[in-house]
Write a protein that holds these residues in place. Structure first.
Motif, PDB file in Angstrom:
ATOM      1  N   SER A  95       0.827  -1.207   0.000  1.00 18.65           N
ATOM      2  CA  SER A  95       0.000   0.000   0.000  1.00 18.65           C
ATOM      3  C   SER A  95       0.863   1.259   0.000  1.00 18.65           C
ATOM      4  O   SER A  95       0.533   2.257  -0.649  1.00 18.65           O
ATOM      5  N   LEU A  98       2.165   1.655  -3.598  1.00 21.75           N
ATOM      6  CA  LEU A  98       1.090   2.058  -4.499  1.00 21.75           C
ATOM      7  C   LEU A  98       0.763   3.541  -4.332  1.00 21.75           C
ATOM      8  O   LEU A  98       0.531   4.250  -5.313  1.00 21.75           O
ATOM      9  N   GLN A  99       0.750   4.002  -3.097  1.00 25.22           N
ATOM     10  CA  GLN A  99       0.484   5.413  -2.847  1.00 25.22           C
ATOM     11  C   GLN A  99       1.594   6.281  -3.419  1.00 25.22           C
ATOM     12  O   GLN A  99       1.340   7.363  -3.968  1.00 25.22           O
ATOM     13  N   ARG A 102       1.916   6.962  -7.466  1.00 26.88           N
ATOM     14  CA  ARG A 102       1.039   8.023  -7.968  1.00 26.88           C
ATOM     15  C   ARG A 102       0.534   7.728  -9.378  1.00 26.88           C
ATOM     16  O   ARG A 102       0.930   8.350 -10.357  1.00 26.88           O
ATOM     17  N   ARG A 125      -7.921  -1.458  -5.368  1.00 28.99           N
ATOM     18  CA  ARG A 125      -8.459  -0.290  -4.673  1.00 28.99           C
ATOM     19  C   ARG A 125      -7.737   0.976  -5.122  1.00 28.99           C
ATOM     20  O   ARG A 125      -8.379   1.994  -5.409  1.00 28.99           O
ATOM     21  N   GLN A 126      -6.407   0.930  -5.199  1.00 25.56           N
ATOM     22  CA  GLN A 126      -5.658   2.107  -5.623  1.00 25.56           C
ATOM     23  C   GLN A 126      -5.988   2.479  -7.063  1.00 25.56           C
ATOM     24  O   GLN A 126      -6.091   3.667  -7.403  1.00 25.56           O
ATOM     25  N   CYS A 127      -6.160   1.472  -7.905  1.00 24.24           N
ATOM     26  CA  CYS A 127      -6.509   1.748  -9.296  1.00 24.24           C
ATOM     27  C   CYS A 127      -7.888   2.403  -9.400  1.00 24.24           C
ATOM     28  O   CYS A 127      -8.084   3.332 -10.207  1.00 24.24           O
ATOM     29  N   ARG A 129      -9.274   4.314  -7.195  1.00 22.91           N
ATOM     30  CA  ARG A 129      -9.132   5.681  -6.703  1.00 22.91           C
ATOM     31  C   ARG A 129      -8.495   6.600  -7.746  1.00 22.91           C
ATOM     32  O   ARG A 129      -8.838   7.778  -7.843  1.00 22.91           O
ATOM     33  N   ASP A 130      -7.547   6.043  -8.509  1.00 27.69           N
ATOM     34  CA  ASP A 130      -6.759   6.876  -9.409  1.00 27.69           C
ATOM     35  C   ASP A 130      -7.209   6.811 -10.867  1.00 27.69           C
ATOM     36  O   ASP A 130      -6.621   7.466 -11.727  1.00 27.69           O
TER      37      ASP A 130
END
Length: 395
Positions: A95, A98-99, A102, A125-127, A129-130
């Motif tokens: 995590s 991933l943060q 960016r 989840r990160q994908c 969000r971004d």
């Protein structure tokens, strides 16, 4: 000693652990097991904290102790201590990375179908969000190293793939992947690579610097006898200034790695006691432990496989002689989904007093066996005798 024979026990090794003697613990790979001496080292640290919390957390010395511990663990793994950070576990590091990468709209993260499930959740989840995309490349279980590298290289999309996440030892399939060659293939297109090496420290002889990954993270609370939760994240020089901690605390201005490591009143005792785990491992003998565990895992795979009617060719090769986890396929129709796998694992624990790992992968269920210095051949033999009748009652 021929292939598949049980190794001789390491004298006194079983007495170093406080595991329940009524349970055959054949699943070291999931959560490890902490030697009694390491437990006591950690308890002494807890006692030190509670004698004077201010002295431990605030007075000069804590950050120095963290740095000293990090240097000790990094040296063991062949990582740059100034470019590494202590973290709770691999999933926390994933995590964090991933943060820090960016992602933006249109980017993608490439995974393999052998990856750890929680990490895949984090990527998706990160994908979301971004506005990026998570994509998976399939690797056959019997793929050679060259085939693995070729499939991953062909799946990369220069200019679009912003991160490749790959396991050094896969969790559901216990397969050792050629991460150095994979990292080199990604580097041809300037695609950063995150290596999930959760099972590597203690099991494999590793030189993190030589792998050449942008990010490498391994748990020491599995095969290196550290207390839970202890892991080391190594970051390539180009990324160190871009690493942002998940939680901002008082060392934020110090930058990486201390900004990541210092998190106020978290429990630092697992990290500070981790060198005691390495001391135990070295006292037993690194080569001795690795040879014992690999031979016993192969023996367990063979005897349980034979009891299920499997031929030697049905038993997957992990791809490294020192691998101390092995898998074997369960009968068709059993544990084909992860909830079913969890239910069967619990049934084996309850009815056979044996802890194993069971995973659903590739449309079928797989039994994963681990071997550690506290295990005995008869624990695998007992499972081989009692597992087939249990499974027959489910079909």
């Amino acid at each position: 000693m021929s292939v598949g024979d049980p190794p001789p026990a390491i004298p006194g090794a079983r007495l170093l652990f406080s595991l329940d003697a009524a349970t055959a613990y054949l699943n070291h790979g999931s959560f490890g097991a902490v030697p009694i001496g390491v437990q006591r080292a950690q308890q002494r640290l807890r006692d030190e904290i509670d004698r004077n919390p201010m002295s431990f957390f605030v007075h000069p010395g804590l950050t120095d102790r963290i740095v000293h511990t990090r240097r000790h663990l990094a040296a063991f793994l062949g990582a740059d201590p100034d470019g590494s950070a202590l973290v709770p576990n691999v999933t926390a590091a994933v995590s964090l990375v991933l943060q820090s990468v960016r992602l933006t709209s249109g980017d993608e993260v490439l995974l393999t179908d052998h990856g750890y499930g929680a990490n895949a959740f984090a990527v998706r989840r990160q994908c979301r969000r971004d506005g990026a995309t998570a994509r998976t490349v399939a690797l056959p279980l019997d793929a050679t190293d060259a085939e693995v590298v070729s499939r991953i290289r062909n799946a990369l999309r220069p200019g679009k793939t912003k991160l490749l996440v790959v396991d050094q030892i896969t969790s559901p399939t216990a397969k050792v992947l050629p991460v150095r060659e994979i990292a080199a293939a990604a580097r041809e297109h300037d695609i950063p690579v995150l290596v999930d090496a959760a099972h590597v420290p203690g099991m494999l002889d590793v030189d993190v610097e030589r792998i050449g990954a942008d990010f490498w993270v391994g748990n020491l609370h599995k095969w290196a006898f550290a207390p839970r939760s202890t892991a080391l994240l190594a970051v390539a020089p180009a990324w160190r200034r871009r690493i942002e901690p998940l939680i901002v605390s008082w060392e934020q201005e110090s930058g990486f790695p201390m900004a990541v490591e210092f998190q106020g009143t978290i429990d630092y005792t697992p990290w500070l006691a981790a060198p005691a785990g390495l001391f135990t491992l070295r006292t037993l003998g690194l080569d001795t432990v690795r040879a014992h565990n690999a031979a016993l895992a192969a023996y367990g795979q063979r005897v349980v496989g034979e009891s299920l009617g499997l031929a030697p060719t049905d038993l997957p090769d992990p791809g490294a002689a020192e691998a101390s986890m092995r898998i074997l396929p369960l009968p068709s129709g059993l544990a084909t989904t992860q909830p079913e796998a969890h239910a069967l694992r619990q049934m084996v624990a309850d009815k056979l007093a044996t802890e194993v790992a069971i995973n659903a992968w590739g449309g079928r269920g797989w039994l994963r066996l681990s071997a550690q210095v506290y295990n005995r051949p008869d624990e695998f033999e007992n499972l081989a005798e009692r597992l087939p009748p249990l499974l027959a009652g489910l079909r």
